[in-house]
Design an enzyme around this catalytic site. Structure first.
Site, PDB file in Angstrom:
ATOM      1  N   SER A 200       0.723  -1.183  -0.124  1.00 37.66           N
ATOM      2  CA  SER A 200      -0.195  -0.049   0.022  1.00 37.66           C
ATOM      3  C   SER A 200       0.877   1.196  -0.073  1.00 37.66           C
ATOM      4  O   SER A 200       1.826   1.326   0.776  1.00 37.66           O
ATOM      5  CB  SER A 200      -0.954   0.058   1.313  1.00 37.66           C
ATOM      6  N   GLU A 274      -7.191  -4.168  -7.240  1.00 36.51           N
ATOM      7  CA  GLU A 274      -7.595  -4.110  -5.941  1.00 36.51           C
ATOM      8  C   GLU A 274      -7.493  -2.441  -5.490  1.00 36.51           C
ATOM      9  O   GLU A 274      -6.857  -2.367  -4.345  1.00 36.51           O
ATOM     10  CB  GLU A 274      -7.153  -4.959  -4.971  1.00 36.51           C
ATOM     11  N   ARG A 277      -7.483   3.159  -1.686  1.00 34.89           N
ATOM     12  CA  ARG A 277      -7.149   4.496  -1.229  1.00 34.89           C
ATOM     13  C   ARG A 277      -7.103   5.476  -2.328  1.00 34.89           C
ATOM     14  O   ARG A 277      -7.646   6.618  -2.516  1.00 34.89           O
ATOM     15  CB  ARG A 277      -5.864   4.750  -0.714  1.00 34.89           C
ATOM     16  N   CYS A 360      -7.828   9.988  26.724  1.00 35.06           N
ATOM     17  CA  CYS A 360      -6.912   9.898  28.004  1.00 35.06           C
ATOM     18  C   CYS A 360      -5.420   9.501  27.764  1.00 35.06           C
ATOM     19  O   CYS A 360      -4.785   9.300  28.599  1.00 35.06           O
ATOM     20  CB  CYS A 360      -7.394   9.500  29.161  1.00 35.06           C
ATOM     21  N   TYR A 389      -8.490   4.366   5.012  1.00 38.30           N
ATOM     22  CA  TYR A 389      -7.950   3.810   6.106  1.00 38.30           C
ATOM     23  C   TYR A 389      -8.345   4.748   7.378  1.00 38.30           C
ATOM     24  O   TYR A 389      -7.251   4.969   8.045  1.00 38.30           O
ATOM     25  CB  TYR A 389      -6.553   3.360   6.125  1.00 38.30           C
TER      26      TYR A 389
END
EC number: 4.1.1.17
Length: 461
Positions: A200, A274, A277, A360, A389
């Site tokens: 990726s 495929e 993004r 936190c 993502y």
């Protein structure tokens, strides 16, 4: 070709001159007098359609199978289903999502080389036959659970120059590939092709060339073993925004000659990819609100005068973070840049600043250091290229909810969607520039629009 499904969205066609930024500003203005200044997205479905047109032009031989894992928002999946794309699914849940929108099983590849047996059985019961594998154990699982499967052998690639490497976890070597093909033949399992993924965020297009060459070798092995393979899956790794060093067309200009060399158009091999993004990254803009602020003074050595010698820096706390949309920083190696919703004054002073999420956890830091004018609680920051993502992996840690998503689309793209709904995807459509075009807005959750600004319509997306 899938038609739009029964999942309906109210859609508003805005008058000429309105843009996606107007929708974002309008939403901010609506909540400006309220204490509930929650983070939210504006997502341009028209941008996704334009990406599809761009794909058809740049990779005419390659059918895209959208990687659902990248962003599984129903409106995104439904929009792509309407264009005729296929889908790369990694689990039973993703298969259910895609088939629930009317996508037939032949437009799905179960592209996870390591699958749970129960989910292999689900794929069999739902008619999904194409699936990947890269080990003998996976072959044996499929032989028992889905003997009619059409298997695609995932091979390893050199992904050392990718942002997110995958071949450490997945993919068979060339030597192992022959052994796996022979074992598949013994088990009477049909292997129809080869897949690979260069990682990726690929930064070297030559990686595709070597991977295509390796795939050709495995095809030849398959022929020797007795398979008639006809599918090549070139995976993902395509950039989704224009702020990357390597542009989409730079990659495709290398891929196309490699495909023509090793898998010419008369070879009878179907080629798919495929992309994830690529389709969704630039479509999403995230708006976050500053919920807290801290001033930090950094002492300079050699002076006792605080006003003149100490450097003032600011820590800003916003209402989304790395446990939410900004999980991409941890998992996708993303580097995000904060933009101001309000234009700063020309002579405004800038300060060293950091941006933190709301949880936190001390790890919840979005930007370690940047220069910003002094901002205040209640001000807004914008982050572009936030479609990949982000929402798919966001959690509700500490009870902080995921941002709402508001969809926009230009009038030409809206009209194209209507044509798709009625007549299918028109191959002659050219890419269009939406810079000054009227926009329309579809809502996934509770956004009101002024009736004077837009006309109401309904679309099954």
């Amino acid at each position: 070709m899938s038609s739009f499904t029964k999942e309906e969205f109210d859609c508003h066609i805005l008058d000429e001159g309105f843009t996606a930024k107007d929708i974002l500003d309008q939403k901010i203005n609506e909540v400006s007098s309220s204490d509930d200044k929650d983070a939210f997205y504006v997502a341009d479905l028209g941008d996704i359609l334009k990406k599809h047109l761009r794909w058809l032009k740049a990779l005419p031989r390659v059918t895209p199978f959208y990687a659902v894992k990248c962003n599984d928002s129903r409106a995104i999946v439904s929009t792509l289903a309407a264009t005729g794309t296929g889908f790369d699914c990694a689990s039973k849940t993703e298969i259910q999502l895609v088939q629930g929108l009317g996508v037939p099983p032949e437009r799905i590849i179960y592209a996870n080389p390591c699958k749970q047996v129960s989910q292999i059985k689900y794929a069999a019961s739902s008619g999904v036959q194409m699936m990947t594998f890269d080990s003998e154990i996976e072959l044996m699982k499929v032989a028992r659970a889905h003997p009619k499967a059409k298997l695609v052998l995932r091979i390893a690639t050199d992904d050392s120059k990718a942002v997110c490497r995958l071949s450490v976890k997945f993919g068979a070597t060339l030597k192992t590939s022959r052994l796996l093909l022979e074992r598949a033949k013994e088990l009477n399992i049909d292997v129809i092709g080869v897949s690979f993924h260069v990682g990726s965020g690929c930064t070297d297009p030559e990686t595709f060339v070597q991977a295509v060459s390796d795939a050709r070798c495995v095809f030849d092995m398959g022929t020797e073993v007795g398979f008639s393979m006809y599918l090549l899956d070139i995976g993902g790794g395509f950039p989704g925004s224009e702020d990357t060093k390597l542009k989409f067309e730079e990659i495709t200009s290398v891929i196309n000659p490699a495909l023509d060399k090793y898998f010419p158009s008369d070879s009878g091999v179907r080629i798919i990819a495929e992309p994830g993004r690529y389709y969704v990254a630039s479509a999403f803009t995230l708006a976050v609100n500053i919920i807290a602020k801290k001033t930090v003074w950094k002492e300079q050595p050699g002076s006792d005068d605080e006003d003149e010698s100490n450097e003032q820096t600011f820590m800003y706390y916003v209402n989304d973070g790395v446990y939410g949309s900004f999980n991409c920083i941890l998992y996708d190696h993303a580097h995000v840049k904060a933009l101001l919703q309000k234009r700063p004054k020309p002579d405004e002073k800038y300060y060293s600043s950091s941006i933190w999420g709301p949880t936190c956890d001390g790890l919840d830091r979005i930007v370690e250091r940047c220069n910003l004018p002094e901002m205040h609680v209640g001000d807004w920051m914008l982050f572009e290229n936030m479609g990949a993502y982000t929402v798919a992996a966001a959690s509700t840690f500490n009870g902080f909810q995921r941002p709402n998503i508001y969809y926009v689309m230009s009038r030409p793209m809206w009209q194209l969607m209507k044509r798709i709904q009625s007549h299918g995807f028109p191959p002659e459509v050219e890419e269009q520039d939406d810079g000054t075009l009227p926009m329309s807005c579809a809502q996934e959750s509770g956004m009101d629009h002024h009736s004077a600004a837009c006309a109401s319509a309904r679309i099954n997306v």
